[in-house]
Design an enzyme around this catalytic site. Structure first.
Site, PDB file in Angstrom:
ATOM      1  N   GLY A   1      -0.113   6.833   5.243  1.00  0.00           N
ATOM      2  CA  GLY A   1      -1.203   7.128   4.309  1.00  0.00           C
ATOM      3  C   GLY A   1      -1.367   8.580   3.944  1.00  0.00           C
TER       4      GLY A   1
ATOM      5  N   GLN B   1       0.824  -1.213   0.000  1.00  0.00           N
ATOM      6  CA  GLN B   1       0.000   0.000   0.000  1.00  0.00           C
ATOM      7  C   GLN B   1       0.856   1.259   0.000  1.00  0.00           C
ATOM      8  OE1 GLN B   1      -3.420  -0.422   2.419  1.00  0.00           O
ATOM      9  NE2 GLN B   1      -4.152   1.635   2.092  1.00  0.00           N
ATOM     10  N   ASP B   2       1.515   1.561   1.125  1.00  0.00           N
ATOM     11  CA  ASP B   2       2.425   2.710   1.118  1.00  0.00           C
ATOM     12  C   ASP B   2       3.655   2.390   1.966  1.00  0.00           C
ATOM     13  OD1 ASP B   2       1.187   2.944   3.590  1.00  0.00           O
ATOM     14  OD2 ASP B   2       0.903   5.106   3.478  1.00  0.00           O
ATOM     15  N   PRO B   3       4.700   3.201   1.870  1.00  0.00           N
ATOM     16  CA  PRO B   3       5.961   2.859   2.537  1.00  0.00           C
ATOM     17  C   PRO B   3       5.849   2.876   4.062  1.00  0.00           C
ATOM     18  CG  PRO B   3       6.296   4.570   0.855  1.00  0.00           C
ATOM     19  CD  PRO B   3       4.817   4.435   1.061  1.00  0.00           C
TER      20      PRO B   3
END
Length: 216
Positions: free
Chosen positions: A130, A59-61
């Site tokens: 996010g 999804q994101d880092p």
């Protein structure tokens, strides 16, 4: 098309200019953004388009200092292994014969074997997971998935969790293989990820094609 050409193409688009303007404004405000700028496209640099065998979508880092180096689920050498990756290793230990859980969470050796470790969002602000969602990265990475879909055939996509499952609409399942499960996060791993056998399935598919197996 190479990833270099793909990125150059994206750079000419309006959404990408808006994304870069946003990132520039955050840096000017003194925000700590991860991963470091030279590692934002690490997944693309380590796994050329023509070498891709598998895509693992995140999804994101990671949003803590030192954790993110541009590869989904992976952390650099010397960084504590995060919970989701611990569950990935746990699943590997039960599905790949002789697999020993490593002390390092660095998955660069996967990337170099043709596994694109792609986050949907490629940057994040320190301690604010996010926060770079819906700023343009999703368009960039959706376009990258579409490029893989169109330019290649026989790629195996591992989509874990509902967020990743939605990306399945970008993939032609007549050309590619899509394996889905719950996310390896401790919140959901026991509802389907542990026991999914995705890693052994990948090697079974590659063996059927007489291709080099992944050394997990």
């Amino acid at each position: 098309m190479s990833w270099k050409k793909f990125i150059t193409q994206q750079e000419s688009m309006e959404y990408y200019n808006a994304l870069q303007a946003f990132l520039k404004s955050q840096k000017e405000l003194g925000k700590n953004i991860y991963p470091p700028e030279h590692l934002v496209f690490n997944a693309f640099n380590l796994t050329p388009l023509e070498n891709i065998k598998v895509v693992i979508l995140g999804q994101d880092p990671y949003h803590r200092e030192g954790q993110s180096h541009g590869l989904s689920f992976s952390v650099p050498e010397g960084i504590k292994i995060p919970p989701s990756l611990r569950n990935i290793y746990k699943e590997l230990s039960t599905s790949i014969e002789g697999y020993k859980i490593p002390e390092s969470g660095n998955l660069a050796h996967w990337a170099k074997q043709g596994i694109l470790l792609l986050n949907s969002v490629l940057t994040v602000e320190q301690a604010d997971p996010g926060c770079h969602a819906k700023k343009g990265w999703e368009t960039f990475t959706d376009n990258a998935i579409s490029e893989i879909n169109n330019a290649r055939s026989g790629v195996i996509f591992l989509l874990w969790g509902s967020y990743a499952h939605k990306k399945g609409s970008l993939i032609d399942k007549n050309k590619h293989t899509v394996l889905t499960s719950t996310h390896p996060s401790p919140l959901s791993a026991y509802r389907g990820f542990l026991g999914c056998k995705h890693f052994s399935q990948v090697n079974d598919i590659l063996a059927e094609r007489r291709e080099q197996l992944i050394i997990w």
